[in-house]
Structure formats: C-alpha cells, structure tokens
Scaffold this active site. Structure first.
Site, PDB file in Angstrom:
ATOM      1  N   GLN A  51      66.473  64.992  62.240  1.00 16.95           N
ATOM      2  CA  GLN A  51      65.760  64.520  61.050  1.00 16.95           C
ATOM      3  C   GLN A  51      64.294  64.921  61.150  1.00 16.95           C
ATOM      4  O   GLN A  51      63.680  64.796  62.216  1.00 16.95           O
ATOM      5  CB  GLN A  51      65.875  62.990  60.960  1.00 16.95           C
ATOM      6  CG  GLN A  51      65.183  62.348  59.770  1.00 16.95           C
ATOM      7  CD  GLN A  51      65.260  60.822  59.834  1.00 16.95           C
ATOM      8  OE1 GLN A  51      65.541  60.248  60.880  1.00 16.95           O
ATOM      9  NE2 GLN A  51      65.014  60.159  58.719  1.00 16.95           N
ATOM     10  N   TYR A  75      60.178  70.862  68.695  1.00 17.04           N
ATOM     11  CA  TYR A  75      61.264  70.182  68.005  1.00 17.04           C
ATOM     12  C   TYR A  75      62.189  71.161  67.281  1.00 17.04           C
ATOM     13  O   TYR A  75      63.417  71.019  67.331  1.00 17.04           O
ATOM     14  CB  TYR A  75      60.707  69.151  67.021  1.00 17.04           C
ATOM     15  CG  TYR A  75      59.895  68.058  67.669  1.00 17.04           C
ATOM     16  CD1 TYR A  75      60.071  67.730  69.018  1.00 17.04           C
ATOM     17  CD2 TYR A  75      58.961  67.338  66.945  1.00 17.04           C
ATOM     18  CE1 TYR A  75      59.338  66.729  69.615  1.00 17.04           C
ATOM     19  CE2 TYR A  75      58.217  66.323  67.535  1.00 17.04           C
ATOM     20  CZ  TYR A  75      58.400  66.029  68.870  1.00 17.04           C
ATOM     21  OH  TYR A  75      57.673  65.028  69.455  1.00 17.04           O
ATOM     22  N   GLU A 258      67.072  51.501  71.549  1.00 17.84           N
ATOM     23  CA  GLU A 258      66.240  52.410  70.770  1.00 17.84           C
ATOM     24  C   GLU A 258      67.118  53.161  69.777  1.00 17.84           C
ATOM     25  O   GLU A 258      68.333  53.263  69.954  1.00 17.84           O
ATOM     26  CB  GLU A 258      65.513  53.403  71.681  1.00 17.84           C
ATOM     27  CG  GLU A 258      64.562  52.763  72.682  1.00 17.84           C
ATOM     28  CD  GLU A 258      63.337  52.154  72.036  1.00 17.84           C
ATOM     29  OE1 GLU A 258      63.073  52.473  70.854  1.00 17.84           O
ATOM     30  OE2 GLU A 258      62.643  51.361  72.690  1.00 17.84           O
ATOM     31  N   ARG A 335      53.500  62.777  62.507  1.00 20.90           N
ATOM     32  CA  ARG A 335      52.479  61.932  61.890  1.00 20.90           C
ATOM     33  C   ARG A 335      52.542  62.055  60.377  1.00 20.90           C
ATOM     34  O   ARG A 335      53.200  62.924  59.865  1.00 20.90           O
ATOM     35  CB  ARG A 335      51.089  62.279  62.397  1.00 20.90           C
ATOM     36  CG  ARG A 335      50.651  63.713  62.107  1.00 20.90           C
ATOM     37  CD  ARG A 335      49.274  63.964  62.755  1.00 20.90           C
ATOM     38  NE  ARG A 335      48.742  65.262  62.360  1.00 20.90           N
ATOM     39  CZ  ARG A 335      49.027  66.406  62.965  1.00 20.90           C
ATOM     40  NH1 ARG A 335      49.837  66.399  64.004  1.00 20.90           N
ATOM     41  NH2 ARG A 335      48.507  67.547  62.556  1.00 20.90           N
TER      42      ARG A 335
END
Length: 335
Positions: A51, A75, A258, A335
């Site tokens: 995602q 990523y 988590e 962010r």
C-alpha cells in the site's frame, strides 16, 4: 532489472538477519485460552498486497513512479523484489494520491514490466458496504450513555459526543465513517483503508477488474505487507489460526500487535468484521487500536485476565523469509 534490484537491496547494510530457526506452523490446530482453533491454509497463490498513499506527489518527478525508493527506504524495490521472488502470486499495490498523468503512466508501465504486479487505485473500489453515518454512531452512543445510572455515567464523554453530533449535523449531516477518514491525514487514513481492503480480500482484485486475476477465487484471502517488509524467499503455503495472523513487534521484553503484516485466508474474516463493528459502535474509533487489535482480541476472547504475551505468540505471523519492519533500522520516509 533483477540485478539492479538485488544490488540496491544489498546496499541497505542492515545489521540484522532473518530470524533463525523459525518453526512454521503446519496443518493442525493452535490453542488459546483453552480453545482449539484450526490452522487454516493460505496457499501459494494467495495474493500479496502492498500500500502507498502519497500526500505529496509533487515531490516525485512528473513521469516517476510515486512510491518512495531511496537507499534508506527502498519501498518500491521491496515491492519489485516480492514480485520477482513470488512470480506465481498476484502482487497488489493499493495506491492513492493526486497523481499526474505521467505518474499514472509510470505505474501502468510498472505493471507491464512485472505482469504479476497489479496497481489498484483506492478510488476504484466501493467501500459503501462498510460505511456508517457519524450521526448514527453519535446518537447510538448518546442513548447508551444516557441509559446508564447517573452515578456511573461519564458526563464529560457524553458532552463531547453531543458536541460532535451538533458539529456534524450543522456542517455535513451525511458525514460518514468513510468520508471522515478520507479527510484524515497520516497513518489513520492509511490504516483505515487497509482494513477495508482486507475485508474485501481477493474480491478487491476482481472488483478493480485487473487483467490476469481470473485465477483468484471470490471470497478468498490476502496477505498485506508493509513496504518495509523485505522478502528473501517464497512464503509457500501458510497455516494460520482460524486463517488470520498479524505482525508482532518485539522490543526488549515488551511486545505488541502491529498491522505491518495482516494475513487472512478469506474475505470478511470475522476478526476484522468484529473490528469494523467496534468502529461502528465507538464515537472515536481507531482503525489500528479498534479495527485490528480490538477486533482480534474480541474475536479470540482475549480479555485483560489473559496473558497478552501468550496471545501475541498465538496470533503472530512468523516467517523465516521476511526481514521484518526494516524502517525501524532507518527513518520511515512516509509523510
């Protein structure tokens, strides 16, 4: 491209290695709090899901894939690496953001380069079946609190909920759980839509109409991995208690549930549905605390009198072919 990915990954200089001597569960059962739960399989064709919700696409080039890919936080390369290792699996990438036409073309090109990668735009999925009006949530909670004896009633909470109700009725009476989270920033929105996608499971790939997903069965499951989870080998067939497991963070002598990994063997897994019920019943529900952790603890009857460490060990997703939570070794760039 394979050598570039491998070379890039080798530059990360991680100081840890894959957890040694992990014993993966096989078919059978697992016990928690005196109850036996069957270990249900997720086969080697269960799709993986990553995602990336990008708040600021302009930090990428006009024709660049809008997913972070730096030496500290590779990523995109982690996603590509998973697609290379797990060639037989569909690799979903759930994306969201105000992307440019060139960035969308770059994402489409990624799908052509790696045929098992399927980019799914969050806006292409219908989540209305999981929605609920905020005014209904507030009214139900007001009635519940007002029905309590005065000596145990939380007057402060009651007042706050009434304020929230008045604000919603004044500004947008149709405001709902989904539309309100759409306005949220940060990980809360990220987590919320992750939960909804996993409730859909394999149905989300079919709903999005992605080419090459015809082999996925309706009602099937999905394995979500944070983009900082690094695959080092095939996952194979997994056996999970009642078909669900999540990541467990371990720091010193403490551990916690988590949502960096959530694996389910079927759509609308009852533990995630229980989490959604909690979100529907609480005035200020949180998709991680309530939607995942709360749902798991309610579904498996893990009350405060049960050993939390025992529950973490029971529900933990374990695999020797995953480096867990590599962002903890650097600095997360999301962010």
């Amino acid at each position: 491209m394979f050598s570039r990915v491998r070379g890039f990954l080798s530059c990360q200089n991680y100081s840890h290695t894959a957890t040694p001597a992990i014993t993966l569960p096989s078919s059978g059962s697992a016990n928690f709090a005196g109850v036996e739960y069957p270990l249900l399989p997720l086969d080697q064709h269960t799709p993986l899901l990553f995602q990336w919700f990008e708040r600021n696409p302009s930090r990428f080039g006009e024709n660049q894939i809008p997913i972070i890919n730096t030496q500290q936080n590779p990523y995109l390369n982690n996603i590509i690496n998973a697609a290379i290792i797990e060639k037989e699996r569909t690799i979903g990438v759930l994306v969201d953001g105000n992307f440019s036409a060139g960035q969308k073309k770059a994402l489409a090109k990624l799908e052509k380069q790696y045929e098992n990668i399927k980019v799914i735009y969050n806006s292409d999925l219908d989540y209305s079946m999981y929605d609920k009006k905020l005014s209904d949530i507030y009214l139900e909670n007001i009635a519940k609190i007002e029905a309590q004896p005065a000596n145990v009633r939380d007057e402060y909470l009651l007042g706050e909920i009434k304020k929230s109700l008045n604000e919603v009725l004044k500004n947008n009476p149709e405001e709902s759980l989904v539309s309100s989270h759409d306005k949220r920033l940060g990980h809360v929105r990220f987590d919320f839509y992750r939960n909804l996608f996993l409730l859909k499971g394999s149905n989300a790939f079919l709903e999005a109409g992605k080419h090459g997903c015809h082999h996925l069965q309706p009602g099937g499951g999905c394995i979500y991995l944070d983009a900082d989870m690094l695959l080092t080998g095939k996952l194979g067939t997994l056996y999970l208690p009642d078909g669900i497991a999540v990541h467990v963070s371990r720091k010193g002598n403490s551990m916690s549930l988590e949502n960096g990994i959530i694996a389910v063997n079927r759509s609308e897994h009852p533990a995630l549905k229980k989490g959604l019920e909690i979100m529907h019943s609480k005035p200020y529900g949180d998709p991680y605390i309530d939607g995942v952790c709360g749902g798991l603890r309610h579904y498996f009857n893990c009350s405060i009198r049960h050993n939390y460490e025992e529950f973490c060990n029971f529900i933990e997703f374990k695999h020797e072919h995953i480096f867990m939570d590599t962002s903890s070794l650097t600095i997360s760039s999301w962010r």
